[in-house]
Design a protein around this motif. Sequence first.
Motif, PDB file in Angstrom:
ATOM      1  N   MET A 143      27.372  11.399  -0.776  1.00 38.31           N
ATOM      2  CA  MET A 143      26.101  11.376  -1.471  1.00 38.31           C
ATOM      3  C   MET A 143      25.059  12.234  -0.763  1.00 38.31           C
ATOM      4  O   MET A 143      25.032  12.337   0.461  1.00 38.31           O
ATOM      5  CB  MET A 143      25.578   9.949  -1.603  1.00 38.31           C
ATOM      6  CG  MET A 143      26.411   9.041  -2.472  1.00 38.31           C
ATOM      7  SD  MET A 143      25.527   7.514  -2.870  1.00 38.31           S
ATOM      8  CE  MET A 143      25.201   6.883  -1.209  1.00 38.31           C
ATOM      9  N   ASN A 144      24.190  12.822  -1.553  1.00 37.39           N
ATOM     10  CA  ASN A 144      23.011  13.515  -1.074  1.00 37.39           C
ATOM     11  C   ASN A 144      21.838  13.045  -1.923  1.00 37.39           C
ATOM     12  O   ASN A 144      22.035  12.511  -3.024  1.00 37.39           O
ATOM     13  CB  ASN A 144      23.164  15.035  -1.186  1.00 37.39           C
ATOM     14  CG  ASN A 144      24.294  15.562  -0.318  1.00 37.39           C
ATOM     15  OD1 ASN A 144      24.214  15.566   0.892  1.00 37.39           O
ATOM     16  ND2 ASN A 144      25.381  16.003  -0.952  1.00 37.39           N
ATOM     17  N   GLY A 145      20.621  13.225  -1.446  1.00 37.28           N
ATOM     18  CA  GLY A 145      19.509  12.775  -2.252  1.00 37.28           C
ATOM     19  C   GLY A 145      18.165  13.081  -1.654  1.00 37.28           C
ATOM     20  O   GLY A 145      18.015  13.976  -0.815  1.00 37.28           O
ATOM     21  N   GLU A 146      17.162  12.315  -2.099  1.00 33.59           N
ATOM     22  CA  GLU A 146      15.793  12.517  -1.669  1.00 33.59           C
ATOM     23  C   GLU A 146      15.108  11.178  -1.433  1.00 33.59           C
ATOM     24  O   GLU A 146      15.453  10.165  -2.047  1.00 33.59           O
ATOM     25  CB  GLU A 146      15.006  13.314  -2.708  1.00 33.59           C
ATOM     26  CG  GLU A 146      15.458  14.756  -2.864  1.00 33.59           C
ATOM     27  CD  GLU A 146      14.619  15.526  -3.864  1.00 33.59           C
ATOM     28  OE1 GLU A 146      13.884  14.873  -4.644  1.00 33.59           O
ATOM     29  OE2 GLU A 146      14.700  16.764  -3.890  1.00 33.59           O
ATOM     30  N   LEU A 147      14.112  11.220  -0.552  1.00 34.33           N
ATOM     31  CA  LEU A 147      13.263  10.071  -0.250  1.00 34.33           C
ATOM     32  C   LEU A 147      11.833  10.517  -0.455  1.00 34.33           C
ATOM     33  O   LEU A 147      11.412  11.532   0.107  1.00 34.33           O
ATOM     34  CB  LEU A 147      13.485   9.620   1.200  1.00 34.33           C
ATOM     35  CG  LEU A 147      12.488   8.620   1.790  1.00 34.33           C
ATOM     36  CD1 LEU A 147      12.624   7.262   1.099  1.00 34.33           C
ATOM     37  CD2 LEU A 147      12.710   8.482   3.299  1.00 34.33           C
ATOM     38  N   SER A 148      11.053   9.777  -1.277  1.00 32.34           N
ATOM     39  CA  SER A 148       9.706  10.231  -1.572  1.00 32.34           C
ATOM     40  C   SER A 148       8.780   9.071  -1.927  1.00 32.34           C
ATOM     41  O   SER A 148       9.224   8.016  -2.385  1.00 32.34           O
ATOM     42  CB  SER A 148       9.724  11.230  -2.734  1.00 32.34           C
ATOM     43  OG  SER A 148       8.417  11.670  -3.048  1.00 32.34           O
ATOM     44  N   ASP A 149       7.479   9.302  -1.688  1.00 36.04           N
ATOM     45  CA  ASP A 149       6.448   8.360  -2.131  1.00 36.04           C
ATOM     46  C   ASP A 149       5.641   8.954  -3.277  1.00 36.04           C
ATOM     47  O   ASP A 149       4.577   8.446  -3.634  1.00 36.04           O
ATOM     48  CB  ASP A 149       5.508   8.000  -0.969  1.00 36.04           C
ATOM     49  CG  ASP A 149       4.744   9.193  -0.425  1.00 36.04           C
ATOM     50  OD1 ASP A 149       5.058  10.343  -0.824  1.00 36.04           O
ATOM     51  OD2 ASP A 149       3.825   8.995   0.391  1.00 36.04           O
ATOM     52  N   GLY A 150       6.126  10.029  -3.872  1.00 40.51           N
ATOM     53  CA  GLY A 150       5.409  10.702  -4.944  1.00 40.51           C
ATOM     54  C   GLY A 150       4.660  11.922  -4.457  1.00 40.51           C
ATOM     55  O   GLY A 150       4.187  12.731  -5.262  1.00 40.51           O
ATOM     56  N   GLU A 151       4.557  12.066  -3.142  1.00 40.04           N
ATOM     57  CA  GLU A 151       3.878  13.227  -2.558  1.00 40.04           C
ATOM     58  C   GLU A 151       4.742  13.886  -1.500  1.00 40.04           C
ATOM     59  O   GLU A 151       5.109  15.047  -1.600  1.00 40.04           O
ATOM     60  CB  GLU A 151       2.536  12.800  -1.953  1.00 40.04           C
ATOM     61  CG  GLU A 151       1.728  13.941  -1.373  1.00 40.04           C
ATOM     62  CD  GLU A 151       0.386  13.464  -0.841  1.00 40.04           C
ATOM     63  OE1 GLU A 151       0.271  13.269   0.386  1.00 40.04           O
ATOM     64  OE2 GLU A 151      -0.537  13.269  -1.655  1.00 40.04           O
TER      65      GLU A 151
ATOM     66  N   GLU B 295       0.813  -1.210   0.000  1.00 42.57           N
ATOM     67  CA  GLU B 295       0.000   0.000   0.000  1.00 42.57           C
ATOM     68  C   GLU B 295       0.849   1.264   0.000  1.00 42.57           C
ATOM     69  O   GLU B 295       0.382   2.324  -0.383  1.00 42.57           O
ATOM     70  CB  GLU B 295      -0.918   0.013   1.228  1.00 42.57           C
ATOM     71  CG  GLU B 295      -1.964  -1.092   1.228  1.00 42.57           C
ATOM     72  CD  GLU B 295      -2.829  -1.065   2.476  1.00 42.57           C
ATOM     73  OE1 GLU B 295      -2.461  -0.323   3.425  1.00 42.57           O
ATOM     74  OE2 GLU B 295      -3.853  -1.773   2.519  1.00 42.57           O
ATOM     75  N   HIS B 296       2.090   1.141   0.466  1.00 40.09           N
ATOM     76  CA  HIS B 296       2.963   2.308   0.579  1.00 40.09           C
ATOM     77  C   HIS B 296       4.283   2.026  -0.124  1.00 40.09           C
ATOM     78  O   HIS B 296       5.045   1.155   0.294  1.00 40.09           O
ATOM     79  CB  HIS B 296       3.210   2.646   2.049  1.00 40.09           C
ATOM     80  CG  HIS B 296       1.944   2.830   2.840  1.00 40.09           C
ATOM     81  ND1 HIS B 296       1.160   3.950   2.738  1.00 40.09           N
ATOM     82  CD2 HIS B 296       1.330   2.016   3.734  1.00 40.09           C
ATOM     83  CE1 HIS B 296       0.117   3.830   3.540  1.00 40.09           C
ATOM     84  NE2 HIS B 296       0.192   2.670   4.156  1.00 40.09           N
ATOM     85  N   PHE B 297       4.551   2.748  -1.203  1.00 35.44           N
ATOM     86  CA  PHE B 297       5.774   2.593  -1.982  1.00 35.44           C
ATOM     87  C   PHE B 297       6.626   3.851  -1.835  1.00 35.44           C
ATOM     88  O   PHE B 297       6.129   4.969  -1.987  1.00 35.44           O
ATOM     89  CB  PHE B 297       5.450   2.378  -3.464  1.00 35.44           C
ATOM     90  CG  PHE B 297       4.846   1.043  -3.774  1.00 35.44           C
ATOM     91  CD1 PHE B 297       5.612   0.018  -4.305  1.00 35.44           C
ATOM     92  CD2 PHE B 297       3.501   0.813  -3.527  1.00 35.44           C
ATOM     93  CE1 PHE B 297       5.052  -1.214  -4.596  1.00 35.44           C
ATOM     94  CE2 PHE B 297       2.928  -0.417  -3.814  1.00 35.44           C
ATOM     95  CZ  PHE B 297       3.698  -1.440  -4.345  1.00 35.44           C
ATOM     96  N   TRP B 298       7.909   3.655  -1.564  1.00 35.52           N
ATOM     97  CA  TRP B 298       8.836   4.774  -1.406  1.00 35.52           C
ATOM     98  C   TRP B 298      10.080   4.527  -2.244  1.00 35.52           C
ATOM     99  O   TRP B 298      10.466   3.380  -2.484  1.00 35.52           O
ATOM    100  CB  TRP B 298       9.244   4.938   0.061  1.00 35.52           C
ATOM    101  CG  TRP B 298       8.145   5.436   0.934  1.00 35.52           C
ATOM    102  CD1 TRP B 298       7.103   4.711   1.448  1.00 35.52           C
ATOM    103  CD2 TRP B 298       7.964   6.772   1.387  1.00 35.52           C
ATOM    104  NE1 TRP B 298       6.288   5.509   2.197  1.00 35.52           N
ATOM    105  CE2 TRP B 298       6.797   6.788   2.191  1.00 35.52           C
ATOM    106  CE3 TRP B 298       8.687   7.959   1.225  1.00 35.52           C
ATOM    107  CZ2 TRP B 298       6.329   7.945   2.806  1.00 35.52           C
ATOM    108  CZ3 TRP B 298       8.229   9.118   1.839  1.00 35.52           C
ATOM    109  CH2 TRP B 298       7.057   9.100   2.615  1.00 35.52           C
ATOM    110  N   THR B 299      10.718   5.615  -2.667  1.00 33.21           N
ATOM    111  CA  THR B 299      11.979   5.530  -3.410  1.00 33.21           C
ATOM    112  C   THR B 299      13.002   6.460  -2.772  1.00 33.21           C
ATOM    113  O   THR B 299      12.711   7.626  -2.483  1.00 33.21           O
ATOM    114  CB  THR B 299      11.790   5.913  -4.890  1.00 33.21           C
ATOM    115  OG1 THR B 299      10.794   5.075  -5.473  1.00 33.21           O
ATOM    116  CG2 THR B 299      13.099   5.752  -5.650  1.00 33.21           C
ATOM    117  N   LEU B 300      14.190   5.930  -2.556  1.00 31.99           N
ATOM    118  CA  LEU B 300      15.328   6.708  -2.079  1.00 31.99           C
ATOM    119  C   LEU B 300      16.317   6.820  -3.230  1.00 31.99           C
ATOM    120  O   LEU B 300      16.780   5.800  -3.754  1.00 31.99           O
ATOM    121  CB  LEU B 300      15.989   6.015  -0.889  1.00 31.99           C
ATOM    122  CG  LEU B 300      17.326   6.599  -0.386  1.00 31.99           C
ATOM    123  CD1 LEU B 300      17.110   7.981   0.225  1.00 31.99           C
ATOM    124  CD2 LEU B 300      17.978   5.654   0.624  1.00 31.99           C
ATOM    125  N   ALA B 301      16.630   8.032  -3.652  1.00 35.07           N
ATOM    126  CA  ALA B 301      17.579   8.262  -4.746  1.00 35.07           C
ATOM    127  C   ALA B 301      18.728   9.105  -4.218  1.00 35.07           C
ATOM    128  O   ALA B 301      18.517  10.204  -3.706  1.00 35.07           O
ATOM    129  CB  ALA B 301      16.901   8.959  -5.918  1.00 35.07           C
TER     130      ALA B 301
END
Length: 244
Positions: free
Chosen positions: A159-167, A143-149
């Motif tokens: 490294m630096n980046g972002e973590l998001s579920d699209g919102e 039900e909950h999908f997240w991406t760490l780039a």
Amino acid sequence: MNIAKCRYWAAPIACLLMLNACQTAHMAVPGFLEERSDVLHCVGRQGFVRGEQFTFGDYEVERVRRGWVRRVSWDMALAEGHAARQEYEYQVRTPEGVIWQGHAVTGVRKEDIRGTAGRRGEWVWDLTSEVNYVVRFADEAQEHFWTLAMAEGLGDTVMNGELSDGETVYRVEGTYQLAGSPMPLSSPSGFIVYDKHRAVAAVEVINEGAVYLDRDLPVAQRDVLAVAATAILLYKDISDHRMR
């Protein structure tokens, strides 16, 4: 100051220096987060070994599979072809018993990565380096999908980046700084996660490792950040192994 006085102060100063040298180094954590966080120390983290598993607090990391792993039942394949240098899966069991599954790839370029659309929408991110780290994870109910780039910026070695579920989007920043020391390390001491301008979590990657979580975070938010923290800890193990 005469010789006698110098000798009087020399012994305690030497002892103090030796004591400081023997203390375990820790990453520098923003003061606000340090005061308000639960510090979950890693236990059993051994790095790049067969059947590795470890815990931090009541979070259990298990079923870490390195190499070109099997595909999971839902589409978490990230890299096209053989673009990635490393690929692995892992699972995190939360204190409530919920299992999250993660799939990570390293050493890929933006054009090698499939879309990062989440259940809540499309997330547009910018990776500029060819040495990148991308992780996608979801709960067992899918039900909950997240991406760490994560990526190294131009001229940077952290490294630096972002973590998001699209919102929701969190910012992740690497640091070389050590607590109580003006001298930085030559490799990252940890990573700090920000919700807008507020630090809400940190991941110490030196020594045994540790995860800092703002104690006021809702359970759902803590779990997401803990699963992302696991991905950062596992990446450190990969980079250590690659350098040996």
